[in-house]
Design a protein around this motif. Sequence first.
Motif, mmCIF file in Angstrom:
data_model
loop_
_atom_site.group_PDB
_atom_site.id
_atom_site.type_symbol
_atom_site.label_atom_id
_atom_site.label_comp_id
_atom_site.label_asym_id
_atom_site.label_seq_id
_atom_site.Cartn_x
_atom_site.Cartn_y
_atom_site.Cartn_z
ATOM 1 N N LEU A 1 -18.209 10.365 25.874
ATOM 2 C CA LEU A 1 -18.980 11.053 24.826
ATOM 3 C C LEU A 1 -18.629 10.520 23.440
ATOM 4 O O LEU A 1 -19.497 10.322 22.595
ATOM 5 N N ARG A 2 -17.331 10.270 23.233
ATOM 6 C CA ARG A 2 -16.924 9.750 21.922
ATOM 7 C C ARG A 2 -17.518 8.365 21.703
ATOM 8 O O ARG A 2 -17.921 8.008 20.603
ATOM 9 N N MET A 3 -17.588 7.589 22.797
ATOM 10 C CA MET A 3 -18.177 6.256 22.661
ATOM 11 C C MET A 3 -19.663 6.364 22.301
ATOM 12 O O MET A 3 -20.185 5.556 21.529
ATOM 13 N N ALA B 1 -15.819 7.111 13.897
ATOM 14 C CA ALA B 1 -16.173 6.186 14.983
ATOM 15 C C ALA B 1 -14.950 5.357 15.355
ATOM 16 O O ALA B 1 -14.124 5.039 14.501
ATOM 17 N N LYS B 2 -14.866 5.022 16.639
ATOM 18 C CA LYS B 2 -13.762 4.147 17.043
ATOM 19 C C LYS B 2 -14.302 2.717 16.972
ATOM 20 O O LYS B 2 -14.799 2.165 17.942
ATOM 21 N N THR B 3 -14.237 2.168 15.766
ATOM 22 C CA THR B 3 -14.801 0.844 15.529
ATOM 23 C C THR B 3 -13.772 -0.044 14.837
ATOM 24 O O THR B 3 -12.951 0.465 14.042
ATOM 25 N N ASN C 1 -12.422 0.065 11.025
ATOM 26 C CA ASN C 1 -11.446 1.054 10.552
ATOM 27 C C ASN C 1 -10.029 0.521 10.719
ATOM 28 O O ASN C 1 -9.141 0.798 9.916
ATOM 29 N N TYR C 2 -9.827 -0.207 11.817
ATOM 30 C CA TYR C 2 -8.492 -0.729 12.109
ATOM 31 C C TYR C 2 -8.215 -1.942 11.220
ATOM 32 O O TYR C 2 -7.089 -2.126 10.743
ATOM 33 N N ALA C 3 -9.253 -2.742 10.966
ATOM 34 C CA ALA C 3 -9.099 -3.887 10.057
ATOM 35 C C ALA C 3 -8.642 -3.373 8.688
ATOM 36 O O ALA C 3 -7.755 -3.951 8.060
ATOM 37 N N GLU D 1 -4.746 12.815 6.631
ATOM 38 C CA GLU D 1 -5.806 12.396 7.541
ATOM 39 C C GLU D 1 -5.191 12.131 8.917
ATOM 40 O O GLU D 1 -5.077 13.016 9.737
ATOM 41 N N GLU D 2 -4.761 10.912 9.136
ATOM 42 C CA GLU D 2 -4.183 10.571 10.444
ATOM 43 C C GLU D 2 -3.306 9.340 10.274
ATOM 44 O O GLU D 2 -3.235 8.753 9.195
ATOM 45 N N LEU D 3 -2.674 8.931 11.372
ATOM 46 C CA LEU D 3 -1.854 7.719 11.345
ATOM 47 C C LEU D 3 -2.741 6.540 11.742
ATOM 48 O O LEU D 3 -3.904 6.719 12.108
ATOM 49 N N GLY D 4 -2.184 5.345 11.708
ATOM 50 C CA GLY D 4 -2.967 4.142 12.023
ATOM 51 C C GLY D 4 -3.679 4.246 13.365
ATOM 52 O O GLY D 4 -4.821 3.816 13.505
ATOM 53 N N GLY D 5 -3.008 4.830 14.358
ATOM 54 C CA GLY D 5 -3.607 4.919 15.681
ATOM 55 C C GLY D 5 -3.316 6.236 16.385
ATOM 56 O O GLY D 5 -3.288 6.301 17.627
ATOM 57 N N MET D 6 -3.086 7.285 15.611
ATOM 58 C CA MET D 6 -2.727 8.591 16.192
ATOM 59 C C MET D 6 -3.131 9.716 15.259
ATOM 60 O O MET D 6 -3.249 9.497 14.057
ATOM 61 N N ASN D 7 -3.276 10.896 15.814
ATOM 62 C CA ASN D 7 -3.477 12.094 14.996
ATOM 63 C C ASN D 7 -2.119 12.723 14.691
ATOM 64 O O ASN D 7 -1.112 12.383 15.297
ATOM 65 N N ILE D 8 -2.141 13.651 13.747
ATOM 66 C CA ILE D 8 -0.880 14.283 13.331
ATOM 67 C C ILE D 8 -0.987 15.807 13.458
ATOM 68 O O ILE D 8 -2.051 16.385 13.225
ATOM 69 N N ILE E 1 -11.714 11.216 10.209
ATOM 70 C CA ILE E 1 -10.673 10.776 11.151
ATOM 71 C C ILE E 1 -11.237 10.724 12.565
ATOM 72 O O ILE E 1 -12.289 11.309 12.847
ATOM 73 N N LEU E 2 -10.498 10.044 13.431
ATOM 74 C CA LEU E 2 -10.909 10.005 14.830
ATOM 75 C C LEU E 2 -10.568 11.351 15.475
ATOM 76 O O LEU E 2 -9.459 11.863 15.304
ATOM 77 N N GLN E 3 -11.524 11.901 16.205
ATOM 78 C CA GLN E 3 -11.293 13.182 16.869
ATOM 79 C C GLN E 3 -10.569 12.885 18.184
ATOM 80 O O GLN E 3 -11.191 12.577 19.195
ATOM 81 N N GLY E 4 -9.249 12.956 18.137
ATOM 82 C CA GLY E 4 -8.420 12.538 19.265
ATOM 83 C C GLY E 4 -8.559 13.466 20.468
ATOM 84 O O GLY E 4 -8.613 14.693 20.321
ATOM 85 N N ILE E 5 -8.589 12.859 21.629
ATOM 86 C CA ILE E 5 -8.685 13.625 22.874
ATOM 87 C C ILE E 5 -7.313 14.206 23.220
ATOM 88 O O ILE E 5 -7.199 15.318 23.733
ATOM 89 N N THR E 6 -6.269 13.470 22.892
ATOM 90 C CA THR E 6 -4.915 13.996 23.122
ATOM 91 C C THR E 6 -4.688 15.221 22.245
ATOM 92 O O THR E 6 -4.187 16.252 22.695
ATOM 93 N N ARG E 7 -5.074 15.119 20.977
ATOM 94 C CA ARG E 7 -4.898 16.235 20.048
ATOM 95 C C ARG E 7 -5.639 17.474 20.545
ATOM 96 O O ARG E 7 -5.077 18.565 20.600
ATOM 97 N N CYS F 1 0.134 12.247 17.938
ATOM 98 C CA CYS F 1 -0.369 12.272 19.312
ATOM 99 C C CYS F 1 -1.575 11.362 19.480
ATOM 100 O O CYS F 1 -2.371 11.177 18.564
ATOM 101 N N GLY F 2 -1.645 10.773 20.666
ATOM 102 C CA GLY F 2 -2.726 9.853 20.989
ATOM 103 C C GLY F 2 -2.511 9.329 22.406
ATOM 104 O O GLY F 2 -1.446 9.554 22.994
ATOM 105 N N THR F 3 -3.511 8.658 22.929
ATOM 106 C CA THR F 3 -3.410 8.141 24.292
ATOM 107 C C THR F 3 -2.177 7.253 24.450
ATOM 108 O O THR F 3 -1.442 7.362 25.433
ATOM 109 N N ALA F 4 -1.944 6.379 23.477
ATOM 110 C CA ALA F 4 -0.805 5.456 23.568
ATOM 111 C C ALA F 4 0.502 6.176 23.242
ATOM 112 O O ALA F 4 1.489 6.064 23.974
HETATM 113 N N1 PMP Z 1 -6.584 8.238 15.529
HETATM 114 C C1 PMP Z 1 -6.749 6.902 15.660
HETATM 115 C C2 PMP Z 1 -7.068 6.107 14.449
HETATM 116 C C3 PMP Z 1 -6.614 6.295 16.923
HETATM 117 O O1 PMP Z 1 -6.749 4.975 17.058
HETATM 118 C C4 PMP Z 1 -6.301 7.103 18.040
HETATM 119 C C5 PMP Z 1 -6.143 6.471 19.396
HETATM 120 N N2 PMP Z 1 -7.371 6.354 20.072
HETATM 121 C C6 PMP Z 1 -6.154 8.484 17.859
HETATM 122 C C7 PMP Z 1 -6.304 9.012 16.584
HETATM 123 C C8 PMP Z 1 -5.861 9.409 19.013
HETATM 124 O O2 PMP Z 1 -6.977 9.526 19.844
HETATM 125 P P1 PMP Z 1 -6.825 9.794 21.418
HETATM 126 O O3 PMP Z 1 -5.943 10.964 21.552
HETATM 127 O O4 PMP Z 1 -8.203 10.058 21.877
HETATM 128 O O5 PMP Z 1 -6.213 8.570 21.997
#
Ligand code: PMP
Length: 323
Positions: free
Chosen positions: A59-61, A161-163, A166-168, A197-204, A221-227, A266-269
């Motif tokens: 759904l997020r995709m 969006a997970k695009t 944003n990471y660049a 907001e959030e971390l580079g690849g995680m929510n807080i 921010i990305l709506q994290g599934i882990t969060r 928190c995040g998938t990784a």
């Molecule tokens: N924010 C960012 C910027 C991320 O890259 C991620 C990892 N996908 C998350 C939050 C956490 O999202 P999720 O719990 O869905 O992995």
Amino acid sequence: ICWSEKGGWHRPRVQPYGPIAMDPAAAVLHYGQEIFEGLKAYRHADGSIWSFRPDQNALRMQRSAKRMALPELPADYFLESLKQLIAVDGAWVPSAPEMSLYIRPYMYAKEAFLGVRAAKKVAFYIIAAPAGPYFSGGVKPVSIWLSTDYSRAGKGGTGQAKTGGNYAASLVAQAEAAEHGCAQVLFLDSVEGKYLEELGGMNIVLVYKDGRVVTPQSDTILQGITRDSILQLAEDAGHTVERRPVTLEEWRDGVESGDIVEAFACGTAAVVTPIGQLKSKDFTIGDLDQPAGPLTLALREKLTDIQYGRQPDPYGWMFRLDG
Ligand code: PMP
């Protein structure tokens, strides 16, 4: 699987890992029209293979696709392609503790042209690789760096969006964090520069002394599934959960007064990783020598128990990939 404006989704197939041919004028290389997801496959004690809430990734995709003018991939195609990947060789999913198969679905604009418009030819791929814990210290608290010079996403932009863009935008800030010995960068909102907001690849997430669990609410921010899952677990354990704007000042004052007692990423990784310290050009809060907080550890355990099948899954979060 490929998509064209005329033919829709077509040609699903599994192929050996290797380079993919790309036209030098492919739109993704010039305009960054691409999206991706990240999820994991876990092996349970009986050998079966499961993933965690992949319907939410699907759904997020779709939401990311909408924002990036890419075609929507039906959720059942998404789920079926995960199953087909595992069907090739389930041995890819490790059985060692804390290990999993990291799965990376992505979609990019492959039409060759120069000119700014949405591409009419797109490809969707999935790659995967076995993965261990993201932070080598396990649940050892990490320090994070406050980015004051850079923001990740602006109002009305692509932050949800997970695009790749944003990471660049976050790479230089992440490098600055690493220079200061920090594992991740923390972004503030781009309008006022005062809300978390959030971390580079995680929510807080922050935990108050009175048991409240608070996480920043934001459109960018990305709506994290882990969060989302962690907050559900916290709520069901009797905690009050607040999703609302949170200022940096609230965090700083809360740590100083002793009202905020835990913080985690928190995040998938990252799964759930305690934040020991927040550093910036002007101040440092927290103490890296403090052990991880009890709620951080309890929520991490609850989540991973469900993911690895050590405890029942009352939420119906797990989705079987093999068989
Ligand atoms: N924010 C960012 C910027 C991320 O890259 C991620 C990892 N996908 C998350 C939050 C956490 O999202 P999720 O719990 O869905 O992995």
